[in-house]
Enzyme design. Sequence first.
Site, PDB file in Angstrom:
ATOM      1  N   ALA A 323       0.640  -1.323  -0.011  1.00 20.63           N
ATOM      2  CA  ALA A 323      -0.130   0.296   0.506  1.00 20.63           C
ATOM      3  C   ALA A 323       1.254   1.258   0.466  1.00 20.63           C
ATOM      4  O   ALA A 323       2.411   0.795   0.105  1.00 20.63           O
ATOM      5  CB  ALA A 323      -0.960   0.081   1.321  1.00 20.63           C
ATOM      6  N   GLU A 359      -0.822   1.937   7.039  1.00 20.80           N
ATOM      7  CA  GLU A 359      -1.293   3.306   6.162  1.00 20.80           C
ATOM      8  C   GLU A 359      -1.551   5.303   7.053  1.00 20.80           C
ATOM      9  O   GLU A 359      -0.958   6.074   6.481  1.00 20.80           O
ATOM     10  CB  GLU A 359      -1.405   3.411   5.122  1.00 20.80           C
ATOM     11  CG  GLU A 359      -1.018   2.232   4.424  1.00 20.80           C
ATOM     12  CD  GLU A 359      -0.094   2.239   3.857  1.00 20.80           C
ATOM     13  OE1 GLU A 359       0.560   3.087   3.658  1.00 20.80           O
ATOM     14  OE2 GLU A 359       1.323   1.057   3.968  1.00 20.80           O
ATOM     15  N   HIS A 362       0.961   5.941   9.109  1.00 17.71           N
ATOM     16  CA  HIS A 362       1.593   7.332   8.397  1.00 17.71           C
ATOM     17  C   HIS A 362       1.121   9.177   7.633  1.00 17.71           C
ATOM     18  O   HIS A 362       1.618   9.405   7.539  1.00 17.71           O
ATOM     19  CB  HIS A 362       1.692   6.974   6.309  1.00 17.71           C
ATOM     20  CG  HIS A 362       3.421   5.796   6.584  1.00 17.71           C
ATOM     21  ND1 HIS A 362       4.361   5.843   6.956  1.00 17.71           N
ATOM     22  CD2 HIS A 362       2.916   5.186   6.118  1.00 17.71           C
ATOM     23  CE1 HIS A 362       5.015   4.771   7.072  1.00 17.71           C
ATOM     24  NE2 HIS A 362       4.126   4.450   6.135  1.00 17.71           N
TER      25      HIS A 362
HETATM   26 ZN   LIG Z   1       5.059   2.562   5.130  1.00 13.88          ZN
END
Ligand SMILES: [Zn+2]
Length: 948
Positions: A323, A359, A362
């Site tokens: 991803a 994700e 992040h």
């Molecule tokens: Zn990552």
Amino acid sequence: MHAFAMASHCRICSLVLVLQLLHIYSLGICGFKHQTGKDNVTSPTNGKLFPWNKMRLPDMVVPIQYDLCVHPNLTTVHFTGLERIEIFVRENTRFIILHSKGLEITSAVLLPKDDLGSGKPGKQLQVLEHPAHEQIALQAPEVLTAGQRFLVVIEFHARLADGFDGFYKSTYKTRDGETRIIATTDFEPTSARMAFPCFDEPSFKANFAITIRRERKHIALSNMPKIKTIELEGGLLEDHFEVTVKMSTYLVAYIVCDFKSVQATTSSGIKVSIYASPDKWSQTHYALEVAVKLLEFYEKYFDISFPLPKLDLVAIPDFQSGAMENWGLITYRETSLLYDPKTSSAFDKLWVTKVIGHELAHQWFGNLVTMEWWNDIWLNEGFARFMELVSVSATYSKLQIEDYFLNVCFGAIARDSLNSSHPISNPAETPTQIKEMFDTVSYDKGACILKMLQDFLSEAVFQRGIIHYLKKYSYRNAKNNDLWNSMANTCSESHFSSGNFCYTASRPLSSTFSRMGKLTEIEEMMNTWTLQKGIPLVLVKFEGNTLRLRQERFLKGVFEEDPEWANLQSRYFWHIPLTYITSSSNTVHRHILKTKTDTLELEGEVAWVKFNVDMNGYYIVHYEGNGWDNIIKLLDQNHTLFSHKDRVNLIHNAFQLVSAGRLSLDTALDLTRYLRHESSNVVLLQGLGYLEMFYHMMERRNISDVTENLKRYILQHFKLVIDRQTWSDEGSVSDRMLRSDLLGLACDLQYPPCIQKADKLFSKWMGSGGTLNLPADVLKTVYSVGAQTTAGWNYLLKQYSLSMSGAEKNKILYALTTRRDCEKLTKLIELGMEGEVIKTQDLAALLHAIARNPEGQGLAWNFVRKNWNKLLKKFELASFSIRTIIVGTTSRFSSEDKLEEVKHFFRSLKDQGSQLKITEVVLETITKNIRWLKRNLNSLRNWLLNNL
Ligand SMILES: [Zn+2]
């Protein structure tokens, strides 16, 4: 380099024409009209000296905002682009140096910012190119003076890329067999420059105003919500998106597709959507639930609101990694986002949940605060991997991610105990070096040392430290030390007045928190984990009530008696935050080992000590003298004296020590004998995993007596627990994972009851035309048994091409690779190379799986050697796929002649890969395997004879 240069000038001209016609209707980049005052296209670079000779960009000029208009034509598979970059000149210069790769630039014009809209003509910039550095230099007719702002307007075009980087083409098949094309981006780390000319380094943060042209049958998505759509002459539509927050180029994203979505809104009002191709829409609901829950969790945990009004998660049919965290528009491989209740196993569910958790983390770690440069990519990736654990255990405790996290650290240790490992924070300059930084050291070791730090500081202090770090560096970039300083300065006045503990470099510590001594020690301590490679070994020896401690560098495949030993040890040394429990108290004791040797005085009568409590630390422990014999006795008498994580840790450490020549294999195997009474699934799997690994190693080397005896031993010793397994999806997540693995192993070992049951289920399934719902957790096993007949194999391949579930396809593909038939395996490789039935994105995993099959190992390896250049056309050097292919097809070898073959092949690669770090890892792994076998084969043989 103009690899993508096509006879397409007519297209860009028509775009300009359309732009000029439309500028009055639109305020975005596509609509503004600049007068170039230019005659024609810029002259080529040939013969001109490029004014900059470094890989890193100069910072004389910095970008402020990009207005970017892109029009991908999904029929011609080309895109045209027009961008206007607002720049600020920091130092006088005649050149603007930025990145561009594979783009045909047809015009570059400069105008002072104040002249925008004044109608004054811009000045043409000459375009110089330096393809080796993926840079262009725009040469101004006169010096640009410091302190001024300009607009640089660039027109460009290229083909949509064929691979997985930049602005690329992806295709999918509908249920009716129609192939459809979409266009999508994937930029990290250095591919934004393939989509538009830009300052493509993480510290050149800017704002982006994106406009996308599309056909009516498509939709366009980008980082921000759409603000308006304009209809152009000729029926095209133009979507304008809100200006982004300040961010790095590698996080920009846009997609043109015909996907469908599901939506929900978080308690804080953020609109979350999951997108997938229309036939897979029904598999998006679980992801939506997870994304909403985790977004809400992170906003609370980080105490910082998600700064964008929306978050889209999109399942892309062709995707190389798992991803990508593009801000507000996260892209996923389909199997990392879609969940199909009928075919997704317990493991698949955990996988989807943790990739979403990764994700989403992040969006703060990486997007809001970004590492200054790729050498510190672990600040993004180590944290995101660690936050998987934090977020998923808080929101989906039933998934038992803490147990899975032990494997993350085992993976890190496997790599880090080889000399070819590297420090977490490591120099990287070229795109190839940067790509190689995305490895298990940055991700998994990064996460494990953060876990150790969290355990050391306490959860509350750790959390406060990262909040402090994220708030302080929001919309900016940070380095290693910035993190440690934030961890060491988490105090506010209220902490002092309330008496709560906190850290500060300048004020005395609260007495609640005396673990640490001086605070500068955090940085000092963590530097020993991030700036040097490797993992420490702590040697523990009882002398009465005194424990003698020593630390060494832990190395596998190199032994104390080897001549290179001393050299490999010198200068290595860590500040190790030890934890231990003893027979006399369950309290977790702490001690920082920051000298080579040390002693600990124990209080009272102590029969045993166990270090690295619950494996929260990143170090291996060796109990010298009769230490291990005592542990074996304790486990035999009452294994529940230790927590299940401690038992996993003991088993792991014992087998690691065998590889390091510190412990006899007999002792490690004796330690596993108690496992027949083991009640924890995780521990069982860990112990069985070693036996299974030895079995496969012996089988691949045709050491048939040991292979047979291992099989007998496993089936005898674990018969009760194997027979206890049901063919269902019932039980806890760990019950379900145990079932998947155990039945898989039993059938692999040809255990008759297992084969019979699987055969029966497979026949039923095939008889039903593939419509019968089998329990998802045993699908892989049932398919693998079914694949052993030609009719079954062919039927599975047909179902593979029809299935709309990525989770199911993965299981079928795995099953197909277990067939011990070279012709069939060759057929699979051909399909993988062709990329139609088996997508190119799955080729690396396919080769890896084929090499796992004793019959397929040589086949896969020979294929890779012969087709290396073809593989490099599909995947970039140092990409995840290329590294998986190299490791997957070579690292199980354990003979001298194979080692020579692999060495010879790597040498022959020259520029085509011999500089890859992963080649060193492979050679060292094979050498380690050879040495292991030499040292332990006879012990294994005899131990089995004595224990059967
Ligand atoms: Zn990552």
